[in-house]
Scaffold this active site. Structure first.
Site, PDB file in Angstrom:
ATOM      1  N   THR A 197       0.829  -1.209   0.000  1.00  7.70           N
ATOM      2  CA  THR A 197       0.000   0.000   0.000  1.00  7.70           C
ATOM      3  C   THR A 197       0.859   1.253   0.000  1.00  7.70           C
ATOM      4  OG1 THR A 197      -1.845  -1.070   1.102  1.00  7.70           O
ATOM      5  CG2 THR A 197      -1.670   1.299   1.378  1.00  7.70           C
ATOM      6  N   GLN A 218      -3.643   3.533   6.451  1.00  2.00           N
ATOM      7  CA  GLN A 218      -3.022   2.827   5.328  1.00  2.00           C
ATOM      8  C   GLN A 218      -1.762   2.084   5.755  1.00  2.00           C
ATOM      9  OE1 GLN A 218      -4.532   2.336   2.617  1.00  2.00           O
ATOM     10  NE2 GLN A 218      -6.165   3.838   2.895  1.00  2.00           N
ATOM     11  N   HIS A 221      -1.451  -1.665   7.011  1.00  2.00           N
ATOM     12  CA  HIS A 221      -1.387  -2.803   6.095  1.00  2.00           C
ATOM     13  C   HIS A 221      -0.094  -3.592   6.282  1.00  2.00           C
ATOM     14  CE1 HIS A 221      -4.972  -2.550   3.615  1.00  2.00           C
ATOM     15  NE2 HIS A 221      -4.860  -1.242   3.616  1.00  2.00           N
ATOM     16  N   GLU A 276      -0.505   4.916  -5.187  1.00  2.00           N
ATOM     17  CA  GLU A 276      -1.777   4.192  -5.238  1.00  2.00           C
ATOM     18  C   GLU A 276      -2.920   5.101  -4.763  1.00  2.00           C
ATOM     19  OE1 GLU A 276      -3.548   0.102  -3.186  1.00  2.00           O
ATOM     20  OE2 GLU A 276      -1.918   1.194  -2.228  1.00  2.00           O
ATOM     21  N   HIS A 277      -2.767   5.680  -3.575  1.00  5.51           N
ATOM     22  CA  HIS A 277      -3.777   6.563  -2.991  1.00  5.51           C
ATOM     23  C   HIS A 277      -3.235   7.983  -2.869  1.00  5.51           C
ATOM     24  CE1 HIS A 277      -5.012   2.654  -1.159  1.00  5.51           C
ATOM     25  NE2 HIS A 277      -6.230   3.148  -1.208  1.00  5.51           N
ATOM     26  N   ASP A 306     -11.708   3.365   0.420  1.00  3.20           N
ATOM     27  CA  ASP A 306     -11.402   1.928   0.389  1.00  3.20           C
ATOM     28  C   ASP A 306     -12.657   1.065   0.448  1.00  3.20           C
ATOM     29  OD1 ASP A 306      -8.670   2.126   0.186  1.00  3.20           O
ATOM     30  OD2 ASP A 306      -8.300   1.976   2.337  1.00  3.20           O
ATOM     31  N   GLU A 358       6.497  -3.871 -48.869  1.00  2.00           N
ATOM     32  CA  GLU A 358       6.934  -4.691 -47.740  1.00  2.00           C
ATOM     33  C   GLU A 358       7.293  -6.113 -48.143  1.00  2.00           C
ATOM     34  OE1 GLU A 358       3.885  -4.324 -44.799  1.00  2.00           O
ATOM     35  OE2 GLU A 358       4.475  -2.273 -44.257  1.00  2.00           O
ATOM     36  N   HIS A 363      -0.110 -11.025 -50.472  1.00  2.00           N
ATOM     37  CA  HIS A 363      -0.957  -9.944 -49.969  1.00  2.00           C
ATOM     38  C   HIS A 363      -1.383  -9.061 -51.145  1.00  2.00           C
ATOM     39  CE1 HIS A 363       0.445 -11.055 -45.992  1.00  2.00           C
ATOM     40  NE2 HIS A 363      -0.217 -10.048 -45.417  1.00  2.00           N
TER      41      HIS A 363
END
Length: 368
Positions: A197, A218, A221, A276-277, A306, A358, A363
């Site tokens: 976190t 946080q 965690h 992340e946050h 959350d 090419e 093709h």
């Protein structure tokens, strides 16, 4: 999470290989060795039960998430050009495995709602045996989960990929789970590699207690999580740091404080970290100027986001917010291009010329 220790990758590679070749027997053997139990049955059908207050709270979070996420739809793309009707169609994958760490019912909500809204036909939950609570089974039933696989870790994910035919694996988890996702990404889609976190707080004009509260939340965690507190107010930073030192436990990650000269410096720092946050107090414009972040809570503690703010807490970590974001129904969908000739193909000669340049003879002949 940037890279994996070699010994972790080697260990997880062996588990994945063993389960790929050995099937359920191998997966159950690893479960007994690593989790102390070989679950019987290994696939559990969701059912009603559990603490009704917990189930109700989880479903309230699901309702909040669905209210926003039901408004997310892939952009329609239909066009007529050069005699061709061209379309980009979005289709859901058929089967998805959602990794839910033990007891994290909220994570089930944050993954199952987007998968269901995407239109995934078969949604499976993968969780350690100890995670198969009556509450989880009840929430899974309400959210349309087909079955819960009571096998955690790399062996559970490998079984879901090789023997249940899932197309996408999504969800957080520890180092070994993320290493498994990394390895299995050669066979299926994944939402990303999620690590510890991360939180950055910008605080201005609020009591230091307010700023520290989110950091403590946080950082509980674990010791690998981290948080930054930014503010132009040196006194706020000093008091906040003192509060953190007083309240923290040995299992918490570190809080770093940084004085910034203003919003421009703060935004630049946040974009460099790509957390992340982001938790913003007092200056809401910070939230709208930052480019690299998973999710932002403004004038509310990040734990509210959350759980019930209506935004999934499955977020990019380890700086990956520079190129990916919060999980949505699009994580379980894929774009398919369709070109249908409905008139004269006016670009035939341009296509033939490119094929000739090419070196693709047939093709070119097909385009005559």
């Amino acid at each position: 999470m940037r890279g994996f220790p070699r010994e972790v990758l080697e260990s997880v590679w062996k588990i994945v290989d063993d389960v790929q070749s050995g099937g359920l027997k191998a997966a159950l053997e690893y479960s007994k060795r690593l989790d102390g139990v070989a679950p019987e049955p290994h696939l559990v059908t969701p059912r009603q039960g559990g603490d009704p207050e917990v189930v109700s709270a989880a479903l309230a979070a699901a309702k909040s998430l669905e209210a926003l996420y039901s408004r997310i739809s892939p952009p329609a793309a239909v066009d007529f050009y050069g005699g061709i009707l061209r379309q980009i169609l979005w289709k859901p994958v058929r089967r998805a495995a959602l990794y839910v760490p033990a007891r994290y019912i909220s994570t089930l909500v944050m993954l199952a709602v987007p998968a269901r809204l995407a239109g995934v036909e078969e949604v499976y939950v993968v969780t350690p045996p100890r995670g198969v609570s009556e509450e989880l089974l009840a929430v899974a039933k309400e959210l349309g989960v087909k079955a819960v696989l009571a096998l955690g870790g790399p062996h559970g994910l490998a079984y879901a990929v090789f023997h249940m035919g899932v197309d996408v694996v999504a969800g957080p988890g520890g180092l070994y789970v993320q290493a498994a996702k990394y390895i299995l990404s050669q066979y299926v889609g994944i939402d990303g590699i999620e690590g510890p976190t991360e939180l950055v707080i910008y605080a201005e004009g609020v009591p230091p207690e307010v700023a520290v509260r989110g950091a403590l939340a946080q950082l509980e965690h674990g010791p690998t999580s981290f948080a930054y507190l930014l503010s132009p107010d040196g006194e706020l930073l000093k008091k906040a740091e003192e509060l953190y030192v007083r309240e923290r436990t040995s299992s918490m990650g570190p809080l770093k404080v940084k004085k910034v000269g203003g919003i421009d410096e703060a935004v630049s720092f946040i974009d460099e970290i790509a957390p992340e946050h982001l938790e913003v107090w007092g200056r809401r414009e910070v939230a709208y100027r930052v480019r690299n972040v998973g999710a932002v809570s403004v004038n509310m503690p990040s734990p509210y986001l959350d759980y019930v703010a209506g935004i999934s807490h499955v977020l990019p970590t380890g700086g990956t917010a520079r190129w990916r974001g919060v999980i949505t129904p699009l994580a379980f969908m894929k774009p398919i291009g369709i070109a249908e000739a409905v008139g004269e193909l006016t670009l035939r000669e341009a296509a033939r010329k490119l094929a000739e340049y090419e070196g693709f003879k047939y093709h070119g002949e097909a385009l005559r």
